[in-house]
Design a protein around this motif. Structure first.
Motif, PDB file in Angstrom:
ATOM      1  N   GLY A  63       0.811  -1.217   0.000  1.00  9.63           N
ATOM      2  CA  GLY A  63       0.000   0.000   0.000  1.00  9.63           C
ATOM      3  C   GLY A  63       0.837   1.257   0.000  1.00  9.63           C
ATOM      4  N   LEU A  64       1.735   1.361  -0.964  1.00  7.96           N
ATOM      5  CA  LEU A  64       2.639   2.515  -1.023  1.00  7.96           C
ATOM      6  C   LEU A  64       1.916   3.834  -1.250  1.00  7.96           C
ATOM      7  N   THR A  65       0.829   3.777  -2.016  1.00  5.52           N
ATOM      8  CA  THR A  65       0.165   5.035  -2.413  1.00  5.52           C
ATOM      9  C   THR A  65      -1.327   5.031  -2.095  1.00  5.52           C
ATOM     10  N   ILE A  66      -1.707   4.351  -1.013  1.00  6.35           N
ATOM     11  CA  ILE A  66      -3.121   4.378  -0.615  1.00  6.35           C
ATOM     12  C   ILE A  66      -3.524   5.800  -0.242  1.00  6.35           C
ATOM     13  N   ALA A  67      -2.724   6.438   0.580  1.00  5.08           N
ATOM     14  CA  ALA A  67      -3.026   7.807   1.016  1.00  5.08           C
ATOM     15  C   ALA A  67      -1.914   8.789   0.666  1.00  5.08           C
ATOM     16  N   THR A  68      -0.784   8.305   0.177  1.00  7.63           N
ATOM     17  CA  THR A  68       0.346   9.182  -0.139  1.00  7.63           C
ATOM     18  C   THR A  68      -0.005  10.127  -1.281  1.00  7.63           C
ATOM     19  N   LYS A  69       0.338  11.383  -1.117  1.00  8.15           N
ATOM     20  CA  LYS A  69      -0.011  12.388  -2.129  1.00  8.15           C
ATOM     21  C   LYS A  69       1.098  13.430  -2.224  1.00  8.15           C
ATOM     22  N   PHE A  70       1.169  14.079  -3.383  1.00  3.83           N
ATOM     23  CA  PHE A  70       2.112  15.175  -3.562  1.00  3.83           C
ATOM     24  C   PHE A  70       1.692  16.365  -2.723  1.00  3.83           C
ATOM     25  N   TYR A  71       2.669  17.102  -2.244  1.00  8.44           N
ATOM     26  CA  TYR A  71       2.378  18.385  -1.637  1.00  8.44           C
ATOM     27  C   TYR A  71       1.970  19.366  -2.745  1.00  8.44           C
TER      28      TYR A  71
END
Length: 220
Positions: A86-94
């Motif tokens: 789940g590397l990008t489940i909630a990860t987002k760019f600033y």
């Protein structure tokens, strides 16, 4: 000072990955029969790579180090499993990161990643986020014999790009980023919105509050 290339930290600088890191860390704790930690607590343990994060999270101690105990090895295995899934489940760019990276890439300015995150997470994360192709050099926490705050990653980037290390700019959010730049003789820009704290006195060449303010620094 002539900036011929830019190196970026990843977590806390380009992306906010804290929720996914905390989720994986707490899942690993749960697997070992431990209660979850607050996200803010996990945040305070981020910055020195996955193994140190796991050691700190298991001990709930900011001074803990990974020494390879059976518990730490088990925790590391569980963290790897949960985080990679789940590397990008909630990860987002600033804000403004994607647009700024694209504009810098279009200008032909060589870009690099210098992170303490292990390569097994760094490369798939950049691919999943769709920015892998923007970077000419990617240095993860286990790419070289030493990681930030050592100057070696910065020197490696400069060598790979064929420039003098003092023509490389480091952009990051933590003391490791500023120290790595200073140790290598590079300029540094600190982002104020990341995971670091009380960094104003560390001597970065500039502090920016939004990522696209980087253009103003480059134009000075």
């Amino acid at each position: 000072m002539s900036i011929q290339a830019i190196a970026f930290d990843l977590d806390g600088t380009l992306v906010d990955s804290l929720q996914d890191l905390a989720r994986a860390a707490n899942a690993a704790r749960s697997d070992l029969g431990l209660t979850p930690l607050a996200t803010a607590t996990v945040e305070s343990y981020v910055g020195d790579g996955a193994a140190v994060l796991v050691a700190r999270v298991l001990a709930d101690d900011a001074k803990a180090q990974f020494t390879g105990t059976a518990l730490q090895e088990q925790g590391m295995a569980q963290f790897n499993l949960h985080y990679r899934a789940g590397l990008t489940i909630a990860t987002k760019f600033y804000p403004k990161v994607q647009e700024t990276l694209h504009a810098l890439h279009e200008r032909g300015l060589p870009l690099a990643i210098v992170t303490n995150k292990p390569e097994r997470f760094t490369l798939p994360l950049l691919r999943e986020l769709g920015v892998f192709e923007h970077f000419d050099v990617i240095v993860s926490g286990d790419t070289l014999a030493e990681r930030k705050p050592s100057p070696l990653p910065m020197q490696h980037v400069a060598n790979q790009l064929g420039i003098e290390v003092d023509n490389l700019l480091m952009v990051g959010d933590s003391k490791n980023d500023i120290l790595a730049a200073q140790n290598a003789g590079c300029a540094s820009v600190l982002v104020s919105y990341g995971y670091g704290s009380e960094l104003e006195s560390m001597g970065a060449d500039a502090i920016i509050h939004r990522f696209d303010e980087l253009f103003a620094f480059l134009e000075e």
